[in-house]
Scaffold this motif. Structure first.
Motif, PDB file in Angstrom:
ATOM      1  N   ALA A 553      -1.573  -3.356 -19.283  1.00  0.00           N
ATOM      2  CA  ALA A 553      -2.273  -4.215 -18.323  1.00  0.00           C
ATOM      3  C   ALA A 553      -1.298  -5.075 -17.530  1.00  0.00           C
ATOM      4  CB  ALA A 553      -3.279  -5.094 -19.068  1.00  0.00           C
ATOM      5  N   ILE A 554      -0.245  -5.549 -18.180  1.00  0.00           N
ATOM      6  CA  ILE A 554       0.759  -6.357 -17.472  1.00  0.00           C
ATOM      7  C   ILE A 554       1.419  -5.546 -16.366  1.00  0.00           C
ATOM      8  CG2 ILE A 554       3.003  -7.465 -17.744  1.00  0.00           C
ATOM      9  CD1 ILE A 554       2.124  -8.432 -20.476  1.00  0.00           C
ATOM     10  N   LEU A 555       1.781  -4.300 -16.663  1.00  0.00           N
ATOM     11  CA  LEU A 555       2.442  -3.465 -15.653  1.00  0.00           C
ATOM     12  C   LEU A 555       1.512  -3.176 -14.478  1.00  0.00           C
ATOM     13  CD1 LEU A 555       4.410  -0.998 -17.952  1.00  0.00           C
ATOM     14  CD2 LEU A 555       5.332  -2.870 -16.580  1.00  0.00           C
ATOM     15  N   GLU A 556       0.228  -2.990 -14.744  1.00  0.00           N
ATOM     16  CA  GLU A 556      -0.723  -2.757 -13.653  1.00  0.00           C
ATOM     17  C   GLU A 556      -0.830  -3.985 -12.747  1.00  0.00           C
ATOM     18  OE1 GLU A 556      -4.396  -1.566 -15.329  1.00  0.00           O
ATOM     19  OE2 GLU A 556      -3.658   0.363 -16.077  1.00  0.00           O
ATOM     20  N   ASP A 557      -0.891  -5.168 -13.345  1.00  0.00           N
ATOM     21  CA  ASP A 557      -0.955  -6.388 -12.536  1.00  0.00           C
ATOM     22  C   ASP A 557       0.329  -6.585 -11.734  1.00  0.00           C
ATOM     23  OD1 ASP A 557      -3.485  -6.946 -13.404  1.00  0.00           O
ATOM     24  OD2 ASP A 557      -2.863  -8.354 -14.964  1.00  0.00           O
ATOM     25  N   LEU A 558       1.458  -6.295 -12.339  1.00  0.00           N
ATOM     26  CA  LEU A 558       2.722  -6.441 -11.614  1.00  0.00           C
ATOM     27  C   LEU A 558       2.817  -5.468 -10.451  1.00  0.00           C
ATOM     28  CD1 LEU A 558       5.299  -6.946 -14.531  1.00  0.00           C
ATOM     29  CD2 LEU A 558       4.339  -8.674 -13.004  1.00  0.00           C
ATOM     30  N   GLU A 559       2.340  -4.267 -10.633  1.00  0.00           N
ATOM     31  CA  GLU A 559       2.365  -3.299  -9.533  1.00  0.00           C
ATOM     32  C   GLU A 559       1.441  -3.739  -8.397  1.00  0.00           C
ATOM     33  OE1 GLU A 559       1.332   0.243 -11.569  1.00  0.00           O
ATOM     34  OE2 GLU A 559       3.376   0.689 -12.256  1.00  0.00           O
ATOM     35  N   ALA A 560       0.282  -4.288  -8.737  1.00  0.00           N
ATOM     36  CA  ALA A 560      -0.609  -4.799  -7.697  1.00  0.00           C
ATOM     37  C   ALA A 560       0.023  -5.976  -6.966  1.00  0.00           C
ATOM     38  CB  ALA A 560      -1.945  -5.208  -8.318  1.00  0.00           C
ATOM     39  N   TYR A 561       0.722  -6.813  -7.697  1.00  0.00           N
ATOM     40  CA  TYR A 561       1.398  -7.958  -7.082  1.00  0.00           C
ATOM     41  C   TYR A 561       2.484  -7.490  -6.113  1.00  0.00           C
ATOM     42  CZ  TYR A 561       4.236 -12.219  -6.804  1.00  0.00           C
ATOM     43  OH  TYR A 561       4.954 -13.294  -6.359  1.00  0.00           O
ATOM     44  N   GLU A 578      13.112 -11.460  -5.164  1.00  0.00           N
ATOM     45  CA  GLU A 578      12.255 -11.505  -6.342  1.00  0.00           C
ATOM     46  C   GLU A 578      11.474 -10.206  -6.507  1.00  0.00           C
ATOM     47  OE1 GLU A 578       9.827 -14.941  -5.998  1.00  0.00           O
ATOM     48  OE2 GLU A 578      11.459 -16.348  -6.429  1.00  0.00           O
ATOM     49  N   LEU A 579      11.004  -9.659  -5.393  1.00  0.00           N
ATOM     50  CA  LEU A 579      10.279  -8.402  -5.449  1.00  0.00           C
ATOM     51  C   LEU A 579      11.156  -7.293  -6.024  1.00  0.00           C
ATOM     52  CD1 LEU A 579       7.875  -6.584  -4.710  1.00  0.00           C
ATOM     53  CD2 LEU A 579       8.810  -6.437  -2.388  1.00  0.00           C
ATOM     54  N   LYS A 580      12.421  -7.260  -5.648  1.00  0.00           N
ATOM     55  CA  LYS A 580      13.321  -6.234  -6.148  1.00  0.00           C
ATOM     56  C   LYS A 580      13.544  -6.370  -7.652  1.00  0.00           C
ATOM     57  CE  LYS A 580      17.740  -4.087  -4.932  1.00  0.00           C
ATOM     58  NZ  LYS A 580      18.957  -4.193  -4.075  1.00  0.00           N
ATOM     59  N   VAL A 581      13.638  -7.607  -8.151  1.00  0.00           N
ATOM     60  CA  VAL A 581      13.816  -7.823  -9.590  1.00  0.00           C
ATOM     61  C   VAL A 581      12.574  -7.385 -10.360  1.00  0.00           C
ATOM     62  CG1 VAL A 581      14.149  -9.599 -11.351  1.00  0.00           C
ATOM     63  CG2 VAL A 581      15.491  -9.683  -9.241  1.00  0.00           C
ATOM     64  N   ILE A 582      11.386  -7.710  -9.832  1.00  0.00           N
ATOM     65  CA  ILE A 582      10.144  -7.328 -10.520  1.00  0.00           C
ATOM     66  C   ILE A 582      10.011  -5.808 -10.571  1.00  0.00           C
ATOM     67  CG2 ILE A 582       7.634  -7.495 -10.449  1.00  0.00           C
ATOM     68  CD1 ILE A 582       8.036 -10.215  -9.046  1.00  0.00           C
ATOM     69  N   GLU A 583      10.337  -5.146  -9.482  1.00  0.00           N
ATOM     70  CA  GLU A 583      10.275  -3.683  -9.475  1.00  0.00           C
ATOM     71  C   GLU A 583      11.267  -3.077 -10.466  1.00  0.00           C
ATOM     72  OE1 GLU A 583      10.895  -2.793  -5.378  1.00  0.00           O
ATOM     73  OE2 GLU A 583       8.747  -2.795  -4.899  1.00  0.00           O
ATOM     74  N   LEU A 584      12.413  -3.724 -10.661  1.00  0.00           N
ATOM     75  CA  LEU A 584      13.365  -3.256 -11.665  1.00  0.00           C
ATOM     76  C   LEU A 584      12.772  -3.378 -13.073  1.00  0.00           C
ATOM     77  CD1 LEU A 584      16.196  -2.309 -12.504  1.00  0.00           C
ATOM     78  CD2 LEU A 584      16.921  -4.713 -12.453  1.00  0.00           C
ATOM     79  N   CYS A 585      12.085  -4.490 -13.338  1.00  0.00           N
ATOM     80  CA  CYS A 585      11.433  -4.658 -14.643  1.00  0.00           C
ATOM     81  C   CYS A 585      10.356  -3.592 -14.858  1.00  0.00           C
ATOM     82  CB  CYS A 585      10.817  -6.051 -14.746  1.00  0.00           C
ATOM     83  SG  CYS A 585      12.001  -7.410 -14.798  1.00  0.00           S
ATOM     84  N   ILE A 586       9.576  -3.312 -13.834  1.00  0.00           N
ATOM     85  CA  ILE A 586       8.535  -2.293 -13.969  1.00  0.00           C
ATOM     86  C   ILE A 586       9.145  -0.938 -14.268  1.00  0.00           C
ATOM     87  CG2 ILE A 586       6.722  -1.073 -12.711  1.00  0.00           C
ATOM     88  CD1 ILE A 586       6.170  -3.656 -11.167  1.00  0.00           C
ATOM     89  N   ALA A 587      10.234  -0.615 -13.572  1.00  0.00           N
ATOM     90  CA  ALA A 587      10.877   0.687 -13.790  1.00  0.00           C
ATOM     91  C   ALA A 587      11.431   0.801 -15.204  1.00  0.00           C
ATOM     92  CB  ALA A 587      11.986   0.886 -12.757  1.00  0.00           C
ATOM     93  N   LYS A 588      12.067  -0.266 -15.710  1.00  0.00           N
ATOM     94  CA  LYS A 588      12.612  -0.230 -17.071  1.00  0.00           C
ATOM     95  C   LYS A 588      11.500  -0.080 -18.101  1.00  0.00           C
ATOM     96  CE  LYS A 588      17.112  -0.796 -16.586  1.00  0.00           C
ATOM     97  NZ  LYS A 588      18.112   0.144 -17.142  1.00  0.00           N
ATOM     98  N   ALA A 589      10.408  -0.844 -17.924  1.00  0.00           N
ATOM     99  CA  ALA A 589       9.312  -0.753 -18.889  1.00  0.00           C
ATOM    100  C   ALA A 589       8.619   0.597 -18.822  1.00  0.00           C
ATOM    101  CB  ALA A 589       8.313  -1.891 -18.625  1.00  0.00           C
ATOM    102  N   ARG A 590       8.398   1.139 -17.624  1.00  0.00           N
ATOM    103  CA  ARG A 590       7.779   2.455 -17.491  1.00  0.00           C
ATOM    104  C   ARG A 590       8.647   3.526 -18.134  1.00  0.00           C
ATOM    105  NH1 ARG A 590       2.421   2.309 -16.692  1.00  0.00           N
ATOM    106  NH2 ARG A 590       1.821   1.118 -14.831  1.00  0.00           N
ATOM    107  N   ASP A 591       9.931   3.417 -17.958  1.00  0.00           N
ATOM    108  CA  ASP A 591      10.839   4.398 -18.550  1.00  0.00           C
ATOM    109  C   ASP A 591      10.771   4.329 -20.075  1.00  0.00           C
ATOM    110  OD1 ASP A 591      13.158   6.316 -18.259  1.00  0.00           O
ATOM    111  OD2 ASP A 591      14.119   4.715 -19.408  1.00  0.00           O
ATOM    112  N   ALA A 592      10.697   3.121 -20.631  1.00  0.00           N
ATOM    113  CA  ALA A 592      10.621   2.990 -22.082  1.00  0.00           C
ATOM    114  C   ALA A 592       9.296   3.509 -22.624  1.00  0.00           C
ATOM    115  CB  ALA A 592      10.821   1.532 -22.484  1.00  0.00           C
ATOM    116  N   ARG A 593       8.229   3.354 -21.888  1.00  0.00           N
ATOM    117  CA  ARG A 593       6.931   3.839 -22.342  1.00  0.00           C
ATOM    118  C   ARG A 593       6.822   5.352 -22.241  1.00  0.00           C
ATOM    119  NH1 ARG A 593       2.569   0.376 -22.660  1.00  0.00           N
ATOM    120  NH2 ARG A 593       1.163   1.953 -21.799  1.00  0.00           N
ATOM    121  N   GLY A 594       7.549   5.951 -21.318  1.00  0.00           N
ATOM    122  CA  GLY A 594       7.441   7.397 -21.135  1.00  0.00           C
ATOM    123  C   GLY A 594       8.373   8.187 -22.003  1.00  0.00           C
ATOM    124  N   THR A 595       9.480   7.608 -22.447  1.00  0.00           N
ATOM    125  CA  THR A 595      10.462   8.313 -23.282  1.00  0.00           C
ATOM    126  C   THR A 595      10.841   7.427 -24.449  1.00  0.00           C
ATOM    127  OG1 THR A 595      12.301   7.420 -21.987  1.00  0.00           O
ATOM    128  CG2 THR A 595      11.389   9.549 -21.305  1.00  0.00           C
TER     129      THR A 595
END
Length: 679
Positions: A553-561, A578-595
């Motif tokens: 749910a956190i990642l979905e809210d961050l992507e909408a933001y 700030e937007l670039k840093v948040i997108e980096l966090c989303i990418a790292k978390a998505r990568d950890a959830r997928g692999t």
């Protein structure tokens, strides 16, 4: 000669020569008709008590009869004259008439280069205070005249008036343009910020445009008020935008707004060299700080709020107006203004980890009352009783923020000072924050507030936002050092939950206010959420615990933001960073959830983390029992950021420092062992 002997200082030898004195009679010549002060300055006096010139100089308490002061009376009408005419009579030795010394009361004003000064009996000693108790006429500042000899100095680049000349050249040529920008600010923003008193500002505005142009043009310009006008124009340009905003128009508005902003900065810095301090320069400094918070230039805002607080202290705002025997209306206005300066000073300092400018031990202030006196006369304002809390006025925001700022000051002193605070002290401060939130009136509650009065009192939604975001800001900063810390006993769970709850609540507010009209966006931007980014906190939580129940749910809210930020035409370089840093966090978390994380040993079963038993590593954190301790590299990159994060004096790096953020997020992702946050 006998004529040169004063009448009231006769010696025995003079008394022995009565016939010669009697023949001369009383002294002849011009008789003083001025007060003591005008007599010393050889000025014409209107003989009022006090006279007009003493009122203008601010020395009304020194105005007195020069004849009585000098002891000069007619010889034929005094007992001394009788003693002269009857030398053989026994009479007492005459004495000089001496006035009793006058000790100025607390708040007495004295002229000082166009400003005022008060010399009180308090331990504060001498402090400059422009126009505190009197708004009567002033002399021109030292060195300023109104003759034709000043014409050359107006245009001389080496003259101080060249600064005024340049600033006036930055105003729009057409007064109608200035009128439109000022009107839109007063109509759209002023009432939500308590920025200026509209009637007083418009009176100075009319006086400014109604001045007589010519030789006295620049001598009549008050730079303190001109700085306030410029920063209002900087906001007005942002508000004066067409419904369909093109990229060219948007850039034009931003450039014009920045020009007015820099003009305001220049005016308020130069103004103390021309005049003393005034309320106008304090309000201008506060608005400049809010402008910087709107543009996310937090580091620079620390300097401007320090300037505003110093200007307020120079006028005695750190001492309550009742102690200066000011009117109730002026006292309440100063209380509200000081409360806003106090709160912003504490929050900016906590966000940056820098010392604040206002210290409680040097202040004698009171909270503002729940009463609005700005639209009343002095006599009416003195008789109005404060309203109960269930009948809010705009003043409620002032004293509620003031109370919260008191707690914020304790947080910075105990947790982010030179010594590290214990976790028990952190929990006690969190209890103070919760107590503050529980004492909020129903229309300002954190959860399910009463919004029935929003339609009739339009300031309530925005004041609610300012209070809520300030609370979430303080609570996140308090618990942030413990966000990545874990323990076997799970003692830091309350910090994990507090950080996540406040960050989610703040992000929800931000998502609800994005893509609003320009005026609403500007009003929302003055909240404390611009002091930090809750999305960054949530991004780090997702990177730290990518498999937790809340991570999806956190990642979905961050992507909408992030999507909303991409559509924002006013997004500046700070927002883009700030937007670039948040997108980096989303990418790292998505990568950890997928692999499966690459740090797991090869051959490990592909099972979800947390399904096996856990043991503690050397730093008290949880890790799988068969996970070998990582080898410490030469640059200690594997343990650097988690260790630094736990330091109470650590603060986020600048959003523009992307390389530092990238290293920190990568290290946190590699160090994201399964713990209480991932369960």
């Amino acid at each position: 000669m006998v004529e040169n002997i004063p009448d009231l200082e006769m010696s025995d030898s003079v008394a022995a020569r009565p016939r010669k004195l009697a023949s001369k009679g009383s002294r002849r010549g011009r008789k003083p008709t001025s007060c003591t002060q005008c007599h010393l300055r050889k000025q014409k006096c209107d003989r009022n008590q006090p006279c007009n010139r003493c009122l203008q100089r601010g020395v009304a308490h020194l105005c007195g009869d020069s004849t009585a002061a000098n002891g000069m009376t007619k010889a034929s009408e005094t007992p001394q004259a009788v003693a002269v005419s009857q030398p053989y009579a026994s009479s007492p030795r005459p004495r000089r008439a001496i006035q009793p010394p006058m000790s100025p009361r607390l708040g007495s004003l004295f002229a000082n280069r166009g400003s005022r000064a008060f010399y009180g009996s308090s331990y504060f000693g001498h402090q400059v205070a422009a126009r505190i108790l009197s708004e009567e006429g002033q002399d021109l500042p030292s060195g300023i005249s109104r003759g034709r000899d000043t014409l050359q100095s107006f245009r001389d680049e080496s003259s101080s008036f060249a600064q005024v000349w340049d600033l006036l050249g930055l105003l729009p040529r057409q007064k109608s343009t200035v009128d439109r920008l000022v009107n839109i600010f007063l109509a759209e923003v002023n009432w939500s910020l308590d920025a200026v008193h509209e009637a007083t500002f418009r009176s100075s505005y009319d006086e400014f445009w109604g001045r007589r142009f010519g030789f006295d043009d620049l001598a009549n310009v008050d730079l303190r008020w001109l700085g306030l006008l410029f920063i209002i124009l900087a906001f007005g340009v942002l508000l004066d935008t067409p419904p369909r905003l093109t990229l060219d128009v948007q850039r034009e508005r931003e450039e014009a707004s920045l020009r007015f902003y820099w003009a305001a900065r220049r005016a308020i810095v130069i103004a103390p060299s021309f005049y003393g301090e005034s309320t106008d320069i304090v309000r201008a400094g506060l608005l400049v700080t809010r402008y910087l918070l709107h543009t996310r230039r937090v580091s620079e805002s620390w300097l401007t709020i320090g300037f505003a607080s110093r200007m307020g202290q120079a006028q005695g705002m750190h001492v309550d107006g009742e102690r200066w025997r000011m009117s109730r209306k002026a006292t309440e206005q100063r209380r509200r203004l000081w409360s806003h300066i106090y709160a912003i000073d504490r929050m900016i300092s906590l966000a940056l980890g820098r010392p604040y400018a206002i210290h409680d031990e040097f202040c004698l202030t009171h909270e503002a009352e729940n009463v609005w006196l700005d639209d009343m006369g002095e006599e009416e304002a003195a008789c109005v009783a404060p309203q109960p809390l269930n009948m809010p006025t705009p003043s409620v925001l002032s004293f509620l923020l003031y109370r919260l700022a008191k707690v914020i000051g304790k947080i910075q002193e105990k947790c982010f000072g030179l010594e590290r605070a214990s976790y028990e002290a952190v929990l006690q401060l969190d209890a103070d924050l919760v107590m503050w939130s529980e004492q909020l009136p129903p229309y300002f509650r954190l959860d399910n507030p009463d919004i029935a009065g929003d339609a009739t009192l339009p300031f309530l939604p925005f004041h609610r936002l300012y209070l809520h975001t300030s609370f979430h800001f303080a609570r996140i900063i308090l618990h942030r050092p413990f966000l990545l810390r874990e323990s076997i006993t799970d003692r830091f769970r309350s910090s994990h939950e507090a950080c996540m709850a406040s960050a989610l609540a703040d992000l929800k507010i931000r998502l609800g206010t994005m893509n609003s009209p320009t005026a609403d966006n500007l009003r929302w931007a003055f909240g404390a959420h611009n002091l930090f980014n809750s999305a960054m906190i949530l991004g780090i939580i997702a990177v730290k615990a990518p498999h937790s129940a809340q991570a999806g749910a956190i990642l979905e809210d961050l992507e909408a933001y992030c999507e909303n930020l991409h559509r924002d035409p006013w997004l500046n370089e700070f927002g883009m960073a700030e937007l670039k840093v948040i997108e980096l966090c989303i990418a790292k978390a998505r990568d950890a959830r997928g692999t499966l994380p690459s740090s797991y040993p090869s051959g490990s079963p592909a099972e979800p983390p947390g399904s096996r038993g856990n043991a503690a590593d050397g730093r008290g954190r949880l890790r799988p029992p068969d996970w070998e301790s990582p080898t410490v590299s030469s640059d200690m990159s594997s343990i650097y950021w988690p260790t630094v994060w736990e330091d109470g004096q650590f603060s986020f790096p600048g959003a523009a420092d992307f390389s530092t953020w990238e290293q920190m997020i990568s290290d946190i992702a590699e160090d994201s062992y399964v713990g209480p946050m991932g369960q």
